[in-house]
Design an enzyme around this catalytic site. Structure first.
Site, PDB file in Angstrom:
ATOM      1  N   HIS A   1     -68.758  -7.971 -37.260  1.00  0.00           N
ATOM      2  CA  HIS A   1     -68.101  -9.019 -38.065  1.00  0.00           C
ATOM      3  C   HIS A   1     -69.136  -9.777 -38.903  1.00  0.00           C
ATOM      4  CE1 HIS A   1     -64.846  -9.314 -34.692  1.00  0.00           C
ATOM      5  NE2 HIS A   1     -64.324  -8.666 -35.716  1.00  0.00           N
TER       6      HIS A   1
ATOM      7  N   LYS B   1     -49.716 -12.463 -30.051  1.00  0.00           N
ATOM      8  CA  LYS B   1     -50.956 -11.783 -29.655  1.00  0.00           C
ATOM      9  C   LYS B   1     -51.531 -12.427 -28.403  1.00  0.00           C
ATOM     10  CE  LYS B   1     -53.049  -9.516 -33.585  1.00  0.00           C
ATOM     11  NZ  LYS B   1     -54.318  -9.231 -34.237  1.00  0.00           N
TER      12      LYS B   1
ATOM     13  N   SER C   1     -63.925  -5.822 -30.993  1.00  0.00           N
ATOM     14  CA  SER C   1     -63.846  -6.861 -29.961  1.00  0.00           C
ATOM     15  C   SER C   1     -63.296  -6.264 -28.665  1.00  0.00           C
ATOM     16  CB  SER C   1     -62.959  -8.017 -30.426  1.00  0.00           C
ATOM     17  OG  SER C   1     -63.527  -8.639 -31.554  1.00  0.00           O
TER      18      SER C   1
ATOM     19  N   ARG D   1     -63.523   0.308 -40.705  1.00  0.00           N
ATOM     20  CA  ARG D   1     -64.364   1.131 -39.844  1.00  0.00           C
ATOM     21  C   ARG D   1     -64.077   2.616 -40.005  1.00  0.00           C
ATOM     22  NH1 ARG D   1     -62.937  -2.535 -34.916  1.00  0.00           N
ATOM     23  NH2 ARG D   1     -61.209  -2.688 -36.373  1.00  0.00           N
TER      24      ARG D   1
HETATM   25  P1  ADP Z   1     -57.765  -8.287 -36.581  1.00  0.00           P
HETATM   26  O1  ADP Z   1     -56.959  -8.568 -35.348  1.00  0.00           O
HETATM   27  O2  ADP Z   1     -57.283  -9.054 -37.770  1.00  0.00           O
HETATM   28  O3  ADP Z   1     -57.999  -6.855 -36.870  1.00  0.00           O
HETATM   29  P2  ADP Z   1     -60.558  -8.376 -35.774  1.00  0.00           P
HETATM   30  O4  ADP Z   1     -61.275  -9.555 -35.205  1.00  0.00           O
HETATM   31  O5  ADP Z   1     -60.405  -7.188 -34.906  1.00  0.00           O
HETATM   32  O6  ADP Z   1     -59.168  -8.958 -36.259  1.00  0.00           O
HETATM   33  O7  ADP Z   1     -61.255  -7.917 -37.118  1.00  0.00           O
HETATM   34  C1  ADP Z   1     -61.419  -8.796 -38.196  1.00  0.00           C
HETATM   35  C2  ADP Z   1     -61.907  -8.023 -39.400  1.00  0.00           C
HETATM   36  O8  ADP Z   1     -63.193  -7.470 -39.133  1.00  0.00           O
HETATM   37  C3  ADP Z   1     -61.016  -6.825 -39.750  1.00  0.00           C
HETATM   38  O9  ADP Z   1     -60.998  -6.685 -41.144  1.00  0.00           O
HETATM   39  C4  ADP Z   1     -61.716  -5.649 -39.105  1.00  0.00           C
HETATM   40  O10 ADP Z   1     -61.435  -4.434 -39.747  1.00  0.00           O
HETATM   41  C5  ADP Z   1     -63.161  -6.061 -39.324  1.00  0.00           C
HETATM   42  N1  ADP Z   1     -64.039  -5.423 -38.353  1.00  0.00           N
HETATM   43  C6  ADP Z   1     -63.945  -5.429 -37.004  1.00  0.00           C
HETATM   44  N2  ADP Z   1     -64.932  -4.722 -36.444  1.00  0.00           N
HETATM   45  C7  ADP Z   1     -65.686  -4.234 -37.461  1.00  0.00           C
HETATM   46  C8  ADP Z   1     -66.858  -3.411 -37.536  1.00  0.00           C
HETATM   47  N3  ADP Z   1     -67.447  -2.918 -36.448  1.00  0.00           N
HETATM   48  N4  ADP Z   1     -67.353  -3.126 -38.767  1.00  0.00           N
HETATM   49  C9  ADP Z   1     -66.728  -3.595 -39.881  1.00  0.00           C
HETATM   50  N5  ADP Z   1     -65.634  -4.370 -39.883  1.00  0.00           N
HETATM   51  C10 ADP Z   1     -65.118  -4.691 -38.682  1.00  0.00           C
END
Ligand code: ADP
Length: 157
Positions: free
Chosen positions: A17, A41, A126, A89
């Protein structure tokens, strides 16, 4: 001043992130991180905890971190944001992101900018972080130090 919104659950924030955030700051002057709080959620960390951890992780960057539980396009309009930033990703992310981006443009006339993950973070999410931490595995290289501590506190391992 070009501002963008970076929305997500960030439960918890991890190094992937922060990498996306730093790269987005090369395109935008300021990023507003919108830490989602949605009734349907289930989160490990509360909205307040997720916000606090993100703030700490983004110290020194031109970033504002807020909780939000409204429509993203309304939040973006209120903040006068020019775009939404999302990380990508794998192909598996694409379907959902494509639909959300089209819907946000339709509802709020706002563009979504996608930032590709770095190879070394492509496996990082996460969920993976929580799974590893819950079993007492090492998350040192995956998350900032204060998040590692918070995970240890949650799982007591
Ligand atoms: P959500 O529930 O909205 O997907 P996340 O916290 O999982 O929330 O992710 C927030 C943003 O960060 C999303 O756009 C997700 O694709 C991006 N993201 C999560 N992990 C990675 C990673 N390893 N590399 C690049 N972007 C990521």
């Amino acid at each position: 001043m070009k501002t963008a919104i970076y929305p997500g659950s960030f439960d918890p924030v991890h190094n992937g992130h922060i990498d996306v955030l730093k790269r987005a700051l090369k395109i935008f002057d300021k990023i507003i991180v919108a830490v989602g709080e949605h009734e349907d959620k289930k989160y490990l960390f509360s909205g307040k905890e997720r916000k606090r951890m993100f703030r700490e992780a983004a110290k020194g960057l031109n970033v504002e971190v807020e909780n939000f539980d409204r429509m993203l396009v309304d939040f973006a309009k209120k903040k006068k944001a020019k775009a939404i930033v999302r990380g990508l990703r794998a192909v598996s992310d694409f379907d959902y992101e494509f639909q959300a981006a089209l819907m946000n443009r339709k509802l709020g006339d706002i563009e979504t900018v996608f930032i590709m993950t770095r190879g070394k973070y492509s496996y990082l999410s996460s969920s993976v972080v929580k799974e590893v931490a819950s079993r007492g595995g090492k998350v040192k290289d995956l998350v900032p130090e204060h998040v590692e501590k918070a995970l240890k506190g949650k799982f007591g391992v």
